[in-house]
Enzyme design. Structure first.
Site, PDB file in Angstrom:
ATOM      1  N   TYR A   1      48.064  39.936  67.808  1.00 43.43           N
ATOM      2  CA  TYR A   1      48.994  40.606  67.835  1.00 43.43           C
ATOM      3  C   TYR A   1      49.116  42.109  68.553  1.00 43.43           C
ATOM      4  O   TYR A   1      48.315  42.917  67.833  1.00 43.43           O
ATOM      5  CB  TYR A   1      49.847  40.834  66.571  1.00 43.43           C
ATOM      6  CG  TYR A   1      50.514  39.690  66.064  1.00 43.43           C
ATOM      7  CD1 TYR A   1      51.862  39.256  66.208  1.00 43.43           C
ATOM      8  CD2 TYR A   1      49.850  38.974  64.849  1.00 43.43           C
ATOM      9  CE1 TYR A   1      52.278  38.105  65.491  1.00 43.43           C
ATOM     10  CE2 TYR A   1      50.153  37.796  64.157  1.00 43.43           C
ATOM     11  CZ  TYR A   1      51.477  37.568  64.867  1.00 43.43           C
ATOM     12  OH  TYR A   1      52.065  36.341  64.019  1.00 43.43           O
TER      13      TYR A   1
ATOM     14  N   ARG B   1      45.180  46.967  62.398  1.00 48.56           N
ATOM     15  CA  ARG B   1      44.222  48.188  62.458  1.00 48.56           C
ATOM     16  C   ARG B   1      43.952  48.847  63.553  1.00 48.56           C
ATOM     17  O   ARG B   1      44.403  48.408  64.730  1.00 48.56           O
ATOM     18  CB  ARG B   1      42.682  47.469  62.110  1.00 48.56           C
ATOM     19  CG  ARG B   1      41.746  46.919  63.281  1.00 48.56           C
ATOM     20  CD  ARG B   1      42.355  45.718  64.028  1.00 48.56           C
ATOM     21  NE  ARG B   1      42.667  44.713  63.134  1.00 48.56           N
ATOM     22  CZ  ARG B   1      42.070  43.739  62.941  1.00 48.56           C
ATOM     23  NH1 ARG B   1      40.515  43.623  63.109  1.00 48.56           N
ATOM     24  NH2 ARG B   1      42.355  42.650  62.029  1.00 48.56           N
TER      25      ARG B   1
ATOM     26  N   GLY C   1      44.512  48.583  67.609  1.00 52.66           N
ATOM     27  CA  GLY C   1      45.706  48.729  67.818  1.00 52.66           C
ATOM     28  C   GLY C   1      46.228  47.189  67.959  1.00 52.66           C
ATOM     29  O   GLY C   1      47.140  46.879  68.971  1.00 52.66           O
ATOM     30  N   HIS C   2      45.884  46.366  67.025  1.00 53.10           N
ATOM     31  CA  HIS C   2      46.436  45.013  66.985  1.00 53.10           C
ATOM     32  C   HIS C   2      45.953  44.418  65.618  1.00 53.10           C
ATOM     33  O   HIS C   2      45.447  44.914  64.658  1.00 53.10           O
ATOM     34  CB  HIS C   2      45.494  44.283  68.182  1.00 53.10           C
ATOM     35  CG  HIS C   2      43.872  44.640  68.024  1.00 53.10           C
ATOM     36  ND1 HIS C   2      43.156  43.927  67.233  1.00 53.10           N
ATOM     37  CD2 HIS C   2      43.461  45.268  68.971  1.00 53.10           C
ATOM     38  CE1 HIS C   2      41.934  44.085  67.425  1.00 53.10           C
ATOM     39  NE2 HIS C   2      42.015  44.923  68.593  1.00 53.10           N
ATOM     40  N   ALA C   3      46.387  43.255  65.648  1.00 55.55           N
ATOM     41  CA  ALA C   3      46.292  42.622  64.479  1.00 55.55           C
ATOM     42  C   ALA C   3      45.752  41.044  64.840  1.00 55.55           C
ATOM     43  O   ALA C   3      46.031  40.825  66.370  1.00 55.55           O
ATOM     44  CB  ALA C   3      47.629  42.344  63.386  1.00 55.55           C
TER      45      ALA C   3
END
Ligand code: TYD
Length: 153
Positions: free
Chosen positions: A142, A117, A70-72
């Site tokens: 992010y 992802r 749940g982030h980049a």
């Protein structure tokens, strides 16, 4: 006749030059030394990865139905391997999404910078091994999807 905007490539939002794409995330076949006593796979920085390994971590004891990720990342490169069991990875470059299932300890998914992802569908007893190009740095994340999309489009 007025051409609909959707058919006018000149009016479509253009991705930034060199924008990361979900198609750049690739599966890597790792070496396998098969043996009646049990199989062995190895990963060498430089040889099998386009980066040198600065950090290793792993996800385990993931409860059924749980989601990770749940982030980049701004700069981080990672290789994900299902060293036990299986899980799925949703890849998102802000324009397109792609799902990849990892279920072999000799196959890794390479994810570069600026790819959102999410990991889910973890099987019981699964272990997600992650090899990373940099040490942990919260400033590289992010964690807000809208902010990520605003950055890449
Ligand atoms: P996070 O990267 O969000 O986990 P995942 O993407 O696997 O769901 O990290 C979860 C927490 O663990 C967060 O508080 C940061 C911490 N953490 C570290 O301290 N070091 C690390 O190497 C990693 C990956 C996470």
């Amino acid at each position: 006749m007025t051409v609909p905007t959707a058919l006018r490539p000149d009016l479509a939002p253009s991705p930034r030059a060199n924008a990361a794409s979900v198609d750049d995330c690739r599966l890597i076949e790792l070496p396998r030394i098969t043996d009646p006593r049990g199989n062995l796979t190895f990963i060498e920085g430089g040889a099998h990865l386009p980066f040198s390994i600065e950090r290793v971590y792993y996800l385990y004891d993931v409860p059924g139905g749980a989601e990770r990720g749940g982030h980049a990342h701004r700069a981080l490169q990672q290789l994900l391997v299902a060293v036990a069991g299986s899980f799925e990875v949703l890849l998102d470059d802000g324009r397109r999404r792609r799902r990849v299932r990892l279920d072999r300890p000799y196959r890794g998914l390479l994810i570069g910078p600026m790819i959102w992802r999410e990991l889910d569908e973890f099987s019981s007893g699964s272990v997600c091994l992650v090899l990373a190009s940099q040490c942990y740095d919260e400033a590289d994340y992010y964690r807000d999807h809208a902010a990520f999309v605003a950055e890449v489009l």
